[in-house]
Design a protein around this motif. Structure first.
Motif, PDB file in Angstrom:
ATOM      1  N   ALA A 208       9.486  -9.132  -3.402  1.00 38.28           N
ATOM      2  CA  ALA A 208      10.327  -9.379  -4.571  1.00 38.28           C
ATOM      3  C   ALA A 208      10.206 -10.842  -5.011  1.00 38.28           C
ATOM      4  O   ALA A 208      10.045 -11.135  -6.203  1.00 38.28           O
ATOM      5  N   ARG A 209      10.252 -11.747  -4.043  1.00 40.03           N
ATOM      6  CA  ARG A 209      10.126 -13.171  -4.369  1.00 40.03           C
ATOM      7  C   ARG A 209       8.782 -13.472  -5.003  1.00 40.03           C
ATOM      8  O   ARG A 209       8.665 -14.329  -5.871  1.00 40.03           O
ATOM      9  N   ALA A 210       7.746 -12.725  -4.574  1.00 37.90           N
ATOM     10  CA  ALA A 210       6.409 -12.937  -5.135  1.00 37.90           C
ATOM     11  C   ALA A 210       6.271 -12.316  -6.523  1.00 37.90           C
ATOM     12  O   ALA A 210       5.218 -12.412  -7.145  1.00 37.90           O
ATOM     13  N   GLY A 211       7.332 -11.651  -6.983  1.00 37.28           N
ATOM     14  CA  GLY A 211       7.276 -11.059  -8.318  1.00 37.28           C
ATOM     15  C   GLY A 211       6.489  -9.772  -8.399  1.00 37.28           C
ATOM     16  O   GLY A 211       6.115  -9.334  -9.488  1.00 37.28           O
ATOM     17  N   LEU A 212       6.233  -9.139  -7.254  1.00 38.36           N
ATOM     18  CA  LEU A 212       5.448  -7.900  -7.262  1.00 38.36           C
ATOM     19  C   LEU A 212       6.328  -6.667  -7.430  1.00 38.36           C
ATOM     20  O   LEU A 212       5.890  -5.667  -7.999  1.00 38.36           O
ATOM     21  N   ILE A 213       7.545  -6.729  -6.907  1.00 44.75           N
ATOM     22  CA  ILE A 213       8.468  -5.602  -7.049  1.00 44.75           C
ATOM     23  C   ILE A 213       9.865  -6.115  -7.398  1.00 44.75           C
ATOM     24  O   ILE A 213      10.151  -7.304  -7.272  1.00 44.75           O
ATOM     25  N   ARG A 214      10.718  -5.181  -7.826  1.00 46.92           N
ATOM     26  CA  ARG A 214      12.134  -5.496  -8.004  1.00 46.92           C
ATOM     27  C   ARG A 214      12.925  -4.390  -7.325  1.00 46.92           C
ATOM     28  O   ARG A 214      12.516  -3.227  -7.323  1.00 46.92           O
ATOM     29  N   ARG A 215      14.066  -4.752  -6.760  1.00 48.49           N
ATOM     30  CA  ARG A 215      14.882  -3.766  -6.047  1.00 48.49           C
ATOM     31  C   ARG A 215      16.287  -3.719  -6.616  1.00 48.49           C
ATOM     32  O   ARG A 215      16.879  -4.748  -6.939  1.00 48.49           O
ATOM     33  N   HIS A 216      16.824  -2.517  -6.730  1.00 46.47           N
ATOM     34  CA  HIS A 216      18.247  -2.320  -7.014  1.00 46.47           C
ATOM     35  C   HIS A 216      18.696  -1.151  -6.168  1.00 46.47           C
ATOM     36  O   HIS A 216      18.505  -0.001  -6.562  1.00 46.47           O
TER      37      HIS A 216
ATOM     38  N   PHE B  48       6.457  12.231 -12.786  1.00 47.40           N
ATOM     39  CA  PHE B  48       7.325  11.102 -13.091  1.00 47.40           C
ATOM     40  C   PHE B  48       6.499   9.972 -13.700  1.00 47.40           C
ATOM     41  O   PHE B  48       5.379   9.711 -13.272  1.00 47.40           O
ATOM     42  N   GLN B  49       7.085   9.329 -14.670  1.00 49.40           N
ATOM     43  CA  GLN B  49       6.368   8.241 -15.327  1.00 49.40           C
ATOM     44  C   GLN B  49       7.089   6.919 -15.142  1.00 49.40           C
ATOM     45  O   GLN B  49       8.245   6.875 -14.730  1.00 49.40           O
ATOM     46  N   GLY B  50       6.397   5.838 -15.458  1.00 52.15           N
ATOM     47  CA  GLY B  50       7.013   4.526 -15.424  1.00 52.15           C
ATOM     48  C   GLY B  50       6.930   3.868 -14.071  1.00 52.15           C
ATOM     49  O   GLY B  50       6.604   4.512 -13.070  1.00 52.15           O
ATOM     50  N   PRO B  51       7.219   2.582 -14.022  1.00 54.46           N
ATOM     51  CA  PRO B  51       7.037   1.784 -12.813  1.00 54.46           C
ATOM     52  C   PRO B  51       8.235   1.838 -11.861  1.00 54.46           C
ATOM     53  O   PRO B  51       8.181   1.251 -10.788  1.00 54.46           O
ATOM     54  N   THR B  52       9.294   2.555 -12.232  1.00 54.02           N
ATOM     55  CA  THR B  52      10.504   2.578 -11.416  1.00 54.02           C
ATOM     56  C   THR B  52      10.704   3.952 -10.788  1.00 54.02           C
ATOM     57  O   THR B  52      10.504   4.971 -11.440  1.00 54.02           O
ATOM     58  N   PHE B  53      11.091   3.968  -9.520  1.00 55.62           N
ATOM     59  CA  PHE B  53      11.386   5.241  -8.860  1.00 55.62           C
ATOM     60  C   PHE B  53      12.426   5.036  -7.774  1.00 55.62           C
ATOM     61  O   PHE B  53      12.675   3.906  -7.344  1.00 55.62           O
ATOM     62  N   GLN B  54      13.035   6.136  -7.352  1.00 53.06           N
ATOM     63  CA  GLN B  54      14.015   6.110  -6.273  1.00 53.06           C
ATOM     64  C   GLN B  54      13.311   6.364  -4.949  1.00 53.06           C
ATOM     65  O   GLN B  54      12.596   7.351  -4.806  1.00 53.06           O
ATOM     66  N   LEU B  55      13.527   5.501  -3.996  1.00 52.30           N
ATOM     67  CA  LEU B  55      12.920   5.673  -2.674  1.00 52.30           C
ATOM     68  C   LEU B  55      14.019   6.024  -1.673  1.00 52.30           C
ATOM     69  O   LEU B  55      14.773   5.144  -1.243  1.00 52.30           O
ATOM     70  N   PRO B  56      14.112   7.296  -1.274  1.00 52.48           N
ATOM     71  CA  PRO B  56      15.235   7.710  -0.421  1.00 52.48           C
ATOM     72  C   PRO B  56      15.000   7.428   1.053  1.00 52.48           C
ATOM     73  O   PRO B  56      15.377   8.234   1.895  1.00 52.48           O
ATOM     74  N   LEU B  57      14.382   6.299   1.357  1.00 43.21           N
ATOM     75  CA  LEU B  57      14.167   5.932   2.758  1.00 43.21           C
ATOM     76  C   LEU B  57      15.057   4.748   3.108  1.00 43.21           C
ATOM     77  O   LEU B  57      15.129   3.778   2.355  1.00 43.21           O
ATOM     78  N   SER B  58      15.694   4.828   4.260  1.00 45.54           N
ATOM     79  CA  SER B  58      16.397   3.650   4.759  1.00 45.54           C
ATOM     80  C   SER B  58      15.354   2.639   5.227  1.00 45.54           C
ATOM     81  O   SER B  58      14.187   2.976   5.436  1.00 45.54           O
ATOM     82  N   GLN B  59      15.778   1.409   5.409  1.00 48.75           N
ATOM     83  CA  GLN B  59      14.826   0.400   5.887  1.00 48.75           C
ATOM     84  C   GLN B  59      14.387   0.699   7.310  1.00 48.75           C
ATOM     85  O   GLN B  59      13.283   0.337   7.713  1.00 48.75           O
TER      86      GLN B  59
ATOM     87  N   LYS C  31      18.364   1.723  -3.886  1.00 42.04           N
ATOM     88  CA  LYS C  31      17.203   2.513  -3.473  1.00 42.04           C
ATOM     89  C   LYS C  31      16.152   2.588  -4.576  1.00 42.04           C
ATOM     90  O   LYS C  31      15.124   3.248  -4.418  1.00 42.04           O
ATOM     91  N   SER C  32      16.420   1.917  -5.675  1.00 46.68           N
ATOM     92  CA  SER C  32      15.480   1.950  -6.792  1.00 46.68           C
ATOM     93  C   SER C  32      14.446   0.834  -6.646  1.00 46.68           C
ATOM     94  O   SER C  32      14.789  -0.333  -6.416  1.00 46.68           O
ATOM     95  N   ILE C  33      13.183   1.211  -6.777  1.00 47.56           N
ATOM     96  CA  ILE C  33      12.081   0.252  -6.659  1.00 47.56           C
ATOM     97  C   ILE C  33      11.324   0.211  -7.982  1.00 47.56           C
ATOM     98  O   ILE C  33      11.001   1.254  -8.541  1.00 47.56           O
TER      99      ILE C  33
ATOM    100  N   ALA D  95       0.831  -1.204   0.000  1.00 52.56           N
ATOM    101  CA  ALA D  95       0.000   0.000   0.000  1.00 52.56           C
ATOM    102  C   ALA D  95       0.870   1.260   0.000  1.00 52.56           C
ATOM    103  O   ALA D  95       0.591   2.230  -0.713  1.00 52.56           O
ATOM    104  N   PHE D  96       1.927   1.234   0.793  1.00 53.49           N
ATOM    105  CA  PHE D  96       2.798   2.406   0.870  1.00 53.49           C
ATOM    106  C   PHE D  96       3.502   2.669  -0.456  1.00 53.49           C
ATOM    107  O   PHE D  96       3.544   3.804  -0.942  1.00 53.49           O
ATOM    108  N   LEU D  97       4.048   1.628  -1.048  1.00 47.78           N
ATOM    109  CA  LEU D  97       4.755   1.803  -2.319  1.00 47.78           C
ATOM    110  C   LEU D  97       3.808   2.319  -3.401  1.00 47.78           C
ATOM    111  O   LEU D  97       4.174   3.187  -4.200  1.00 47.78           O
ATOM    112  N   LEU D  98       2.590   1.810  -3.426  1.00 50.65           N
ATOM    113  CA  LEU D  98       1.615   2.286  -4.404  1.00 50.65           C
ATOM    114  C   LEU D  98       1.296   3.758  -4.183  1.00 50.65           C
ATOM    115  O   LEU D  98       1.185   4.530  -5.137  1.00 50.65           O
TER     116      LEU D  98
END
Lengths: 240, 240
Positions: free
Chosen positions: B186-194, B153-164, B196-198, B139-142
């Motif tokens: 990520a394992r469920a295939g819902l997101i990908r991480r690199h 900003f467009q597209g499914p990728t963005f930078q999230l400047p939050l630490s864990q 801080k990039s989501i 919910a938060f990422l959405l």
DNA sequence: CGAGTGCTTGATGGCAATCAAACACCGTGG
DNA sequence: CCACGGTGTTTGATTGCCATCAAGCACTCG
């Protein structure tokens, strides 16, 4: 709301509805055409989750406006429900907005009330996100007690017309665990229960246990309108 | 806020502050004499709990007003902190309130913005109170993704400047479990991480998984002022 | 390069959810 | 009057999500 705000809103009332416990005042998803003033009894605002559970986001006491957050939506976000026998005054949204736009003193009050509600929601969010069930319960009981105190009721004992299922939906836990948590606070000597009657045995103890911040809401001098109730003429600050 | 509201607030700015990550803009407990307009970068509002933890109640993006809930208090309820290198415009509370009281069109906008924030807080409360860690994260990422989309900003990728750690304070869980929950999505295939990039790989899947309601905020016709930007003269609705 | 910060993973424990069942209360109807 | 169904409360047993404790690793920066 302040007395003068309530008075102003009351002049807009077109209908009065008498409700019994569990009656829906306005359901989530319905078009937003009205707001409501709770005249008597208890009510609540809640959000349904698609998974089947629900969250009570606010418990309302007489004098509260109901349904105002949804004035920014075409269809209501929250369901409004009576928690006891209650009376609500129905205010058409058009009259409510017209009041805002024509009565600056009331507009300031409505704005500040909305900000106050944000503070309370932030406190609830912190309580639910960062404290355990017993602390949330302590915080909730203190909040209700304080608001009843403002409404004129005195003493440490009050009637809480919520079932444990509803209390669970307030606290974000299950009904079963709500029961155990009530027992826990009673065993700790913080509260006493007799049916729906709750006695706060140690208010300071509850406050520190529940990590409840003290909130002193004030109308800062910046929000005083110039005498006369009319808009102060500040050339240059008008927009467009 | 709308463009015209931002423009009006900008005219009140007396100072601009350039901040780096973790800089405090205004701390909880300080006197409320200013509000802030976030001009660049990310910021957050959080509440401290006496037990030592804290709850991030709101993540702010450029164009957001910061600190407005506390205008009903003598001392601030929330701490405002920069999450990245950021710039904030400082607005004296006196000028802010004067704008409200002298510019009806802006006052309506400020009121509706406050109500919108209440809706968002109610959604957050429901998310934290009634869904598990993975659902809250979805919910938060959405929410962030949608707000970045509005900002252009467009597209499914963005930078999230939050630490864990910070993300944990948003979600009301521990940093360790935040890490596991990110891996789970990520394992469920819902997101990908690199770093801080989501990347949101399945937005509809995330939405149904996270039980996120669609909120279409609109300005209903009832909130349109009469042309000219002046108060519509409705004799009888003025109070006092 | 050493220290600090942030990320990741494993092991263990506890708070609360879930499942289940008994019990009290209350208004209704036979 | 009492049987009854419904609602709400209470308690026990088990499960599971998440917290806590711990340690290793990657990266940055002075």
């Amino acid at each position: 709301m302040t007395a003068s705000e309530i008075e102003a809103v009351e002049s807009l009332v077109v209908e009065q509805r008498h409700l019994k416990r569990h009656d829906i005042i306005r359901a989530q998803g319905e078009p937003v055409q009205e707001v409501y003033l709770l005249a008597e009894g208890w009510a609540a605002s809640f959000l349904d989750v698609v998974t089947g559970s629900r969250q009570l986001v606010r418990v309302h006491l007489p004098g509260d406006m109901l349904g105002t957050p949804s004035v920014v939506l075409a269809t209501a976000a929250e369901t409004l429900v009576a928690l006891s026998r209650a009376t609500v005054d129905v205010v058409p949204l058009s009259a409510y907005s017209k009041l805002f736009m024509s009565a600056p003193r009331i507009a300031v009050g409505m704005f500040l009330t909305a900000q106050k509600e944000r503070i309370l929601l932030m406190d609830r969010l912190t309580s639910i996100g960062r404290t355990n069930a017993a602390q949330r319960l302590a915080a909730f009981l203190l909040n209700i007690h304080e608001r009843l105190g403002i409404a004129g009721f005195q003493g440490p004992t009050f009637q809480l017309p919520l079932s444990q299922d509803e209390l669970a939906d307030v606290l974000g836990i299950t009904p079963v665990h709500t029961n155990r948590t009530l027992s826990q606070l009673a065993r700790a000597g913080l509260i006493r229960r007799h049916g729906k009657s709750i006695t706060l045995l140690d208010i300071d103890g509850l406050r520190s246990f529940g990590a409840v911040p003290l909130r002193r809401f004030e109308r800062l001098p910046q929000w005083q309108l110039a005498p006369g109730g009319d808009y102060s003429p500040h050339a240059g600050t008008m927009v467009r």
